[in-house]
Design a protein around this motif. Structure first.
Motif, PDB file in Angstrom:
ATOM      1  N   GLN A  52    -157.463 -21.376  92.501  1.00 22.02           N
ATOM      2  CA  GLN A  52    -158.217 -20.470  91.838  1.00 22.02           C
ATOM      3  C   GLN A  52    -157.718 -18.817  92.761  1.00 22.02           C
ATOM      4  OE1 GLN A  52    -159.443 -22.287  88.799  1.00 22.02           O
ATOM      5  NE2 GLN A  52    -158.478 -23.937  89.965  1.00 22.02           N
ATOM      6  N   SER A  53    -158.341 -18.022  91.042  1.00 21.63           N
ATOM      7  CA  SER A  53    -158.798 -16.667  91.878  1.00 21.63           C
ATOM      8  C   SER A  53    -159.789 -16.627  91.552  1.00 21.63           C
ATOM      9  CB  SER A  53    -157.846 -15.479  90.709  1.00 21.63           C
ATOM     10  OG  SER A  53    -158.511 -15.784  89.138  1.00 21.63           O
ATOM     11  N   ALA A  58    -164.920 -17.439  88.781  1.00 26.37           N
ATOM     12  CA  ALA A  58    -166.574 -16.953  88.965  1.00 26.37           C
ATOM     13  C   ALA A  58    -166.345 -17.510  87.045  1.00 26.37           C
ATOM     14  CB  ALA A  58    -166.621 -15.923  88.972  1.00 26.37           C
ATOM     15  N   SER A  59    -165.659 -16.879  86.240  1.00 22.87           N
ATOM     16  CA  SER A  59    -165.808 -16.792  85.240  1.00 22.87           C
ATOM     17  C   SER A  59    -166.095 -18.204  84.378  1.00 22.87           C
ATOM     18  CB  SER A  59    -164.430 -16.067  84.291  1.00 22.87           C
ATOM     19  OG  SER A  59    -163.502 -16.702  84.152  1.00 22.87           O
ATOM     20  N   GLY A  60    -165.189 -18.975  85.032  1.00 16.89           N
ATOM     21  CA  GLY A  60    -165.977 -20.710  84.521  1.00 16.89           C
ATOM     22  C   GLY A  60    -166.970 -21.387  84.530  1.00 16.89           C
ATOM     23  N   LEU A  61    -167.431 -20.898  85.869  1.00 12.29           N
ATOM     24  CA  LEU A  61    -168.611 -21.660  86.352  1.00 12.29           C
ATOM     25  C   LEU A  61    -169.778 -21.265  85.558  1.00 12.29           C
ATOM     26  CD1 LEU A  61    -167.614 -21.060  90.286  1.00 12.29           C
ATOM     27  CD2 LEU A  61    -167.666 -22.803  88.914  1.00 12.29           C
ATOM     28  N   ASP A  62    -170.975 -22.234  85.510  1.00 14.39           N
ATOM     29  CA  ASP A  62    -172.416 -21.754  85.368  1.00 14.39           C
ATOM     30  C   ASP A  62    -172.948 -20.649  86.197  1.00 14.39           C
ATOM     31  OD1 ASP A  62    -172.503 -23.435  82.895  1.00 14.39           O
ATOM     32  OD2 ASP A  62    -173.150 -25.376  84.209  1.00 14.39           O
ATOM     33  N   SER A  63    -173.829 -19.805  85.612  1.00  9.63           N
ATOM     34  CA  SER A  63    -174.869 -18.144  85.519  1.00  9.63           C
ATOM     35  C   SER A  63    -173.927 -17.960  87.715  1.00  9.63           C
ATOM     36  CB  SER A  63    -175.897 -19.018  86.347  1.00  9.63           C
ATOM     37  OG  SER A  63    -176.294 -20.278  84.964  1.00  9.63           O
ATOM     38  N   PRO A  64    -173.071 -17.773  87.098  1.00  9.16           N
ATOM     39  CA  PRO A  64    -172.033 -16.801  87.723  1.00  9.16           C
ATOM     40  C   PRO A  64    -172.872 -16.187  88.305  1.00  9.16           C
ATOM     41  CG  PRO A  64    -170.958 -15.598  86.065  1.00  9.16           C
ATOM     42  CD  PRO A  64    -171.737 -17.117  86.041  1.00  9.16           C
ATOM     43  N   LEU A 122    -169.621 -15.839  95.401  1.00 11.83           N
ATOM     44  CA  LEU A 122    -168.933 -17.069  94.897  1.00 11.83           C
ATOM     45  C   LEU A 122    -168.862 -18.580  95.645  1.00 11.83           C
ATOM     46  CD1 LEU A 122    -166.893 -18.118  92.458  1.00 11.83           C
ATOM     47  CD2 LEU A 122    -165.219 -17.179  93.429  1.00 11.83           C
ATOM     48  N   LEU A 123    -170.028 -18.114  97.219  1.00 11.99           N
ATOM     49  CA  LEU A 123    -170.007 -19.581  97.688  1.00 11.99           C
ATOM     50  C   LEU A 123    -171.517 -19.787  97.086  1.00 11.99           C
ATOM     51  CD1 LEU A 123    -168.364 -18.966 101.211  1.00 11.99           C
ATOM     52  CD2 LEU A 123    -167.166 -20.194  99.513  1.00 11.99           C
ATOM     53  N   GLU A 124    -171.967 -18.968  96.902  1.00 13.06           N
ATOM     54  CA  GLU A 124    -173.809 -19.400  96.930  1.00 13.06           C
ATOM     55  C   GLU A 124    -173.191 -19.883  95.112  1.00 13.06           C
ATOM     56  OE1 GLU A 124    -175.656 -16.262  96.460  1.00 13.06           O
ATOM     57  OE2 GLU A 124    -176.790 -16.688  98.751  1.00 13.06           O
ATOM     58  N   THR A 125    -172.550 -19.832  94.444  1.00 14.98           N
ATOM     59  CA  THR A 125    -171.646 -20.044  92.644  1.00 14.98           C
ATOM     60  C   THR A 125    -172.137 -21.561  93.082  1.00 14.98           C
ATOM     61  OG1 THR A 125    -171.801 -17.535  92.035  1.00 14.98           O
ATOM     62  CG2 THR A 125    -171.571 -19.449  90.821  1.00 14.98           C
ATOM     63  N   LEU A 126    -170.731 -21.571  93.789  1.00 11.10           N
ATOM     64  CA  LEU A 126    -170.632 -22.887  93.779  1.00 11.10           C
ATOM     65  C   LEU A 126    -171.616 -24.344  94.596  1.00 11.10           C
ATOM     66  CD1 LEU A 126    -166.833 -22.882  95.841  1.00 11.10           C
ATOM     67  CD2 LEU A 126    -167.647 -23.359  93.150  1.00 11.10           C
ATOM     68  N   LEU A 134    -168.343 -27.886  87.450  1.00 14.02           N
ATOM     69  CA  LEU A 134    -167.421 -27.900  88.521  1.00 14.02           C
ATOM     70  C   LEU A 134    -165.665 -28.353  88.420  1.00 14.02           C
ATOM     71  CD1 LEU A 134    -167.096 -26.618  90.954  1.00 14.02           C
ATOM     72  CD2 LEU A 134    -167.423 -28.464  92.312  1.00 14.02           C
ATOM     73  N   SER A 135    -166.172 -29.929  88.412  1.00 14.69           N
ATOM     74  CA  SER A 135    -164.862 -30.458  87.540  1.00 14.69           C
ATOM     75  C   SER A 135    -164.094 -29.815  86.111  1.00 14.69           C
ATOM     76  CB  SER A 135    -164.983 -32.220  87.061  1.00 14.69           C
ATOM     77  OG  SER A 135    -165.697 -33.198  88.473  1.00 14.69           O
ATOM     78  N   GLU A 136    -165.167 -29.308  85.356  1.00 17.29           N
ATOM     79  CA  GLU A 136    -164.210 -28.909  84.090  1.00 17.29           C
ATOM     80  C   GLU A 136    -163.778 -27.707  84.765  1.00 17.29           C
ATOM     81  OE1 GLU A 136    -166.865 -25.655  80.337  1.00 17.29           O
ATOM     82  OE2 GLU A 136    -167.440 -28.300  81.356  1.00 17.29           O
ATOM     83  N   ALA A 137    -164.557 -26.674  85.640  1.00 14.81           N
ATOM     84  CA  ALA A 137    -163.912 -25.164  85.680  1.00 14.81           C
ATOM     85  C   ALA A 137    -162.709 -25.522  86.719  1.00 14.81           C
ATOM     86  CB  ALA A 137    -164.784 -24.586  86.508  1.00 14.81           C
ATOM     87  N   LEU A 138    -162.555 -26.704  87.132  1.00 13.81           N
ATOM     88  CA  LEU A 138    -160.992 -27.316  87.925  1.00 13.81           C
ATOM     89  C   LEU A 138    -159.979 -28.040  86.908  1.00 13.81           C
ATOM     90  CD1 LEU A 138    -162.917 -27.030  91.693  1.00 13.81           C
ATOM     91  CD2 LEU A 138    -161.502 -25.343  90.914  1.00 13.81           C
ATOM     92  N   GLU A 139    -160.193 -28.100  86.218  1.00 17.17           N
ATOM     93  CA  GLU A 139    -159.879 -28.522  84.918  1.00 17.17           C
ATOM     94  C   GLU A 139    -158.408 -28.939  84.923  1.00 17.17           C
ATOM     95  OE1 GLU A 139    -158.928 -27.914  80.349  1.00 17.17           O
ATOM     96  OE2 GLU A 139    -160.423 -27.885  81.184  1.00 17.17           O
TER      97      GLU A 139
END
Length: 149
Positions: A52-53, A58-64, A122-126, A134-139
């Motif tokens: 991932q970049s 970041a754009s694929g996660l909730d409340s980045p 980004l680690l905090e966002t994760l 998370l599965s959706e963002a890494l689909e």
């Protein structure tokens, strides 16, 4: 990165990472003390993160986190040893590189040849993602090259 937390932080975020053993094997724990949230990532999820970049993730996660997509590249120092996470599907090497404001978590998939450097925001966002999000963002399960990889 064994059992004790290693800190990755900058002026806007603080994340703690460590290797933990679960009933299902070793996991990377990403903990946000400010939010009180944590996520456990297995070798396959870590491998999925490696291609991932930071901006795309970041754009694929909730409340980045507001600064999660503005990461600078960092040159690995090579001083810290890697911690290996593996299972029957993936082998991933993880370490913290850089110091203070330049600190990043390096996630490297030697088999696939991908690596990513994730800063504290980004680690905090994760750490506060639901397993579904998370599965959706890494689909894409096979990486950027698709099933041919």
């Amino acid at each position: 990165m064994q059992e004790e937390y290693t800190e990755v932080s900058n002026d806007s975020a603080n994340a703690l990472v460590r290797r933990v053993r679960t009933g299902n094997g070793a996991r990377l724990e990403v903990y946000s003390p400010g939010a009180g949230t944590r996520v456990l990532l297995d070798a396959l999820l870590l491998e999925s993160l490696s291609w991932q970049s930071p901006e795309g993730l970041a754009s694929g996660l909730d409340s980045p986190h507001e600064r999660a997509d503005g990461q600078r590249e960092v040159e690995p120092s090579g001083d810290e040893p890697y911690t290996e996470f593996s299972n029957e599907f993936a082998v991933v090497l993880v370490r913290v590189v850089g110091e203070s404001e330049d600190g990043r978590l390096e996630i490297h998939s030697p088999k696939l040849g991908y690596q990513v450097y994730l800063a504290a925001p980004l680690l905090e966002t994760l750490s506060w993602q639901s397993p579904e999000k998370l599965s959706e963002a890494l689909e894409e399960p096979y990486g950027p090259a698709g099933a041919a990889h």
